[in-house]
Every structure is written in C-alpha cells, then in structure tokens.
Design an enzyme around this catalytic site. Structure first.
Site, PDB file in Angstrom:
ATOM      1  N   SER A 153      -4.435   2.916   2.439  1.00  0.00           N
ATOM      2  CA  SER A 153      -3.591   3.215   3.596  1.00  0.00           C
ATOM      3  C   SER A 153      -2.827   4.501   3.342  1.00  0.00           C
ATOM      4  O   SER A 153      -2.534   4.845   2.188  1.00  0.00           O
ATOM      5  CB  SER A 153      -2.589   2.077   3.839  1.00  0.00           C
ATOM      6  OG  SER A 153      -1.630   2.443   4.808  1.00  0.00           O
ATOM      7  N   TYR A 166       4.195  -3.316   0.486  1.00  0.00           N
ATOM      8  CA  TYR A 166       2.868  -2.917   0.973  1.00  0.00           C
ATOM      9  C   TYR A 166       2.501  -1.537   0.426  1.00  0.00           C
ATOM     10  O   TYR A 166       1.386  -1.335  -0.077  1.00  0.00           O
ATOM     11  CB  TYR A 166       2.868  -2.917   2.496  1.00  0.00           C
ATOM     12  CG  TYR A 166       1.542  -2.525   3.100  1.00  0.00           C
ATOM     13  CD1 TYR A 166       0.467  -3.411   3.107  1.00  0.00           C
ATOM     14  CD2 TYR A 166       1.364  -1.277   3.685  1.00  0.00           C
ATOM     15  CE1 TYR A 166      -0.745  -3.066   3.674  1.00  0.00           C
ATOM     16  CE2 TYR A 166       0.150  -0.913   4.255  1.00  0.00           C
ATOM     17  CZ  TYR A 166      -0.902  -1.800   4.240  1.00  0.00           C
ATOM     18  OH  TYR A 166      -2.105  -1.448   4.791  1.00  0.00           O
TER      19      TYR A 166
END
Length: 255
Positions: A153, A166
C-alpha cells in the site's frame, strides 16, 4: 476465455491469497486470462466459489482452497495444497489483508494483531512455503523465471495519523520483499511489490476514509482491475527483466 495455449502464463500455476473479493479476486481472474491455472485462497468459501465459477466460465482452471491465513500452519499448508491440485507453482500473489483505522490511544489490540497476522505474518509464512516450488519452477525451463508478488500500500511509504499499525505492517512487507529479492538474485525468482493508493474495494467501503483524500470522490478512486493489470505487467516481463516495485495512485490523489 479465448484459447490461452500461447498466452504468457500458459502451463503455469499461480496461487492468490485474499482471492474472494477485491484486488485478490481481480488478480486471480487476470492471471487466469493470461493462461495460468489459479489456486484461490481466502476464508470465505462461498465467495471463492463465485470467483472460481467466473474463471471456469471463461475456460480457465482453478482450485478453491478455503483457509484462514492468520493461522500459521494453514498459511503454510495452502501452498502444498495448491501444488497438489495444480501440479506446480510459478506465481504467488500475497493479496490477503485487513485494515482498521483509528488513533493508537483508542485502538483495539485485537484488531492490531489481526493486521499483523494477515498483512505481514501470513506473507512470511506463504512466501517461505512457496520458495522451494518457485525455485523449482524457475529452473525447469518453461518460463525461465518465477514470481512472488505482494500487494502492499502507499500507506507503507506515506504515514498518516490514525493509520499507524496498518502503515507499519505495509512498511514491514516492503522491507521483507527487498531483502528477499536480494536473497533470490541469481536464482530466477523475481520478487515484486505493488503499492496501491486509494482503491474502491470491500475493505474500503466503510466510513472514515474522507480524511485520507479530502475532496476526492470515490468515483475517482482506483478499481481492483487497475491493480490486477499492474500485477500482470510485473509477472509477464521477459525472464531477464524484473519490475520489483509499482506504485499505483488515482490520478487525483495527492498524498
């Protein structure tokens, strides 16, 4: 699906985690269209069967492997199951993941652990189990190369508040991938990292994403198919060329 006998991945086998929806499902279908048999891995068996039906409807081959990858032994076992069902393993795409946004002070340690388990530890376990098979496939002369790709990501590169754990897991995946790439240099196994920006999937369907890209409507976000095309581009390069990292953002995304 048209005749894939001359497709880039004809005769190859791929394993895709997180294949029940979103990016994983799109990647699985895209690889099948390139000629690969695909092992579909995710927790939700009924959703996997829908993806499998779409692949078979187009003439592709696949195996359905329901598994909770937060369980270490199962994460390792699905690789052996995939090789058993498809006969070999040429491509692995680690796409399973989980996100829970929020401030650390108000965070839920159980959700933190789930992110660590799925976004990082499962990548370690699946990758380690796959390596002997990938090395073997790379050396058998069929393509002259094998591929291990992880979906990371932009959050692994750009840290924002309320996204700490995250981001930490995705940063760790990037570090792991680069170290593994160096370990496999000269063994014809390419290691790749795809880093999507804001992508419209089931995982990002809830509220609370507006601060990530203020003023950017959801219709301007990426689609899962956009990421699947990046993965296909990565794994269909000629054997001497390794595309090790692709970052894909929506055109309108600033950070």
């Amino acid at each position: 699906m048209s005749d894939t006998s001359d497709a880039p991945l004809s005769g190859c086998a791929a394993l895709v985690t997180g294949a029940s929806s979103g990016i994983g499902a799109a990647v699985a279908l895209a690889l099948a269209r390139e000629g690969a048999g695909v092992a579909l891995v995710a927790r939700r068996a009924e959703r996997l069967e829908r993806v499998a039906a779409a692949i078979r409807h187009e003439g592709g081959a696949c195996a359905v492997l329901p598994a909770d990858l937060s369980e270490g032994a199962r994460a390792r076992g699905v690789v052996e199951d995939g090789v058993r069902d498809l006969g070999r393993l040429d491509v692995v795409v680690n796409s399973a993941g989980y996100v829970a946004r929020g401030a650390v002070e108000a965070g839920d340690p159980e959700e933190w652990q789930r992110m660590v388990d799925l976004n990082f530890t499962a990548v370690l376990n699946v990758s380690r189990a796959a390596l002997p098979h990938l090395v073997s496939a790379a050396g058998d002369g069929r393509r002259g190369v094998a591929d291990l790709v992880t979906i990371s990501s932009v959050a692994g590169r750009i840290v924002r508040k309320n996204n700490s754990v995250y981001s930490a897991t995705k940063h760790a995946v990037g570090v792991f991938s680069e170290a593994l790439r160096q370990e496999l240099t000269g063994r014809a196994v390419r290691v790749g990292l795809v880093e999507p920006g804001l992508t419209s999937t089931e995982m990002t369907a809830g509220e609370g994403w507006e601060p990530v890209a203020p003023g950017m409507p959801r219709e301007a976000w990426l689609r899962a198919d956009d990421i699947a095309r990046a993965v296909v581009f990565m794994v269909t390069q000629p054997p001497h060329a390794a595309v090790n990292e692709i970052m894909v953002r929506p055109t309108a995304q600033e950070p």
